[in-house]
Design a protein around this motif. Structure first.
Motif, PDB file in Angstrom:
ATOM      1  N   LYS A   1       0.585  -1.633   0.300  1.00 22.88           N
ATOM      2  CA  LYS A   1       0.161   0.040   0.124  1.00 22.88           C
ATOM      3  C   LYS A   1       0.650   1.467   0.185  1.00 22.88           C
ATOM      4  O   LYS A   1       0.760   2.117  -0.335  1.00 22.88           O
ATOM      5  N   PHE A   2       2.131   1.643   0.495  1.00 24.10           N
ATOM      6  CA  PHE A   2       3.103   2.886   0.918  1.00 24.10           C
ATOM      7  C   PHE A   2       3.417   2.273  -0.867  1.00 24.10           C
ATOM      8  O   PHE A   2       3.474   3.815  -0.955  1.00 24.10           O
ATOM      9  N   TRP A   3       3.823   1.368  -1.038  1.00 25.53           N
ATOM     10  CA  TRP A   3       4.730   1.702  -2.656  1.00 25.53           C
ATOM     11  C   TRP A   3       3.769   2.456  -3.119  1.00 25.53           C
ATOM     12  O   TRP A   3       4.299   2.822  -3.967  1.00 25.53           O
ATOM     13  N   LYS A   4       2.726   2.189  -3.401  1.00 24.13           N
ATOM     14  CA  LYS A   4       1.135   2.357  -4.418  1.00 24.13           C
ATOM     15  C   LYS A   4       1.049   3.656  -4.274  1.00 24.13           C
ATOM     16  O   LYS A   4       1.780   4.759  -5.354  1.00 24.13           O
ATOM     17  N   ASN A   5       1.746   4.552  -3.205  1.00 32.95           N
ATOM     18  CA  ASN A   5       1.090   5.659  -2.906  1.00 32.95           C
ATOM     19  C   ASN A   5       2.063   6.743  -2.536  1.00 32.95           C
ATOM     20  O   ASN A   5       1.514   7.622  -3.344  1.00 32.95           O
ATOM     21  N   HIS A   6       3.214   6.079  -2.690  1.00 32.92           N
ATOM     22  CA  HIS A   6       4.116   6.778  -2.855  1.00 32.92           C
ATOM     23  C   HIS A   6       5.473   6.725  -3.871  1.00 32.92           C
ATOM     24  O   HIS A   6       7.018   7.122  -4.006  1.00 32.92           O
ATOM     25  N   ARG A   7       5.142   5.531  -5.075  1.00 33.43           N
ATOM     26  CA  ARG A   7       6.132   5.398  -5.739  1.00 33.43           C
ATOM     27  C   ARG A   7       6.825   6.428  -6.466  1.00 33.43           C
ATOM     28  O   ARG A   7       8.092   6.684  -7.074  1.00 33.43           O
TER      29      ARG A   7
ATOM     30  N   ARG B   1       6.774  10.057  -5.763  1.00 28.68           N
ATOM     31  CA  ARG B   1       7.939  10.179  -4.565  1.00 28.68           C
ATOM     32  C   ARG B   1       9.092   9.564  -4.567  1.00 28.68           C
ATOM     33  O   ARG B   1      10.099  10.776  -4.580  1.00 28.68           O
TER      34      ARG B   1
END
Length: 105
Positions: free
Chosen positions: A36-42, A44
């Motif tokens: 989830k973190f990677w999907k949201n911040h990839r 940046r």
């Protein structure tokens, strides 16, 4: 590993699945949070890594075209091709400068 490889969603899923099956690896819940973190911040994260790895100016943009002269004082210069190349150079996150080149054939 995820950031340096700039993994897409399929690669990320395969990587995290392998990590959950490893002895002493991550749990399924941890894998879900990482995904989830990677999907949201990839985007940046990728931009930050690129900014850190560039030491000098980079080519940000380039436009080019070839024109033909249709009018001239001298007849022999009519239909002469001219290449026009514009390059935008600069560092990430800073103002850039443009260079314009004219190439006569």
């Amino acid at each position: 590993s995820i950031a340096s490889a700039d993994m897409d969603l399929n690669q990320l899923e395969a990587f995290l699945t392998a990590q959950t099956k490893k002895q002493g690896g991550i749990t399924s819940d941890q894998a879900a949070v990482i995904a989830k973190f990677w999907k949201n911040h990839r985007v940046r994260i990728h931009e930050s890594l690129v900014n850190q790895s560039c030491w000098d100016n980079v080519l940000k943009n380039m436009n080019w075209r070839v024109d033909l002269k249709s009018q001239s004082r001298h007849v022999d210069q009519i239909n002469t091709p001219v290449a026009i190349v514009e390059m935008e150079l600069g560092k990430y996150g800073q103002n850039s400068s443009s260079l314009l080149y004219l190439v006569y054939f």
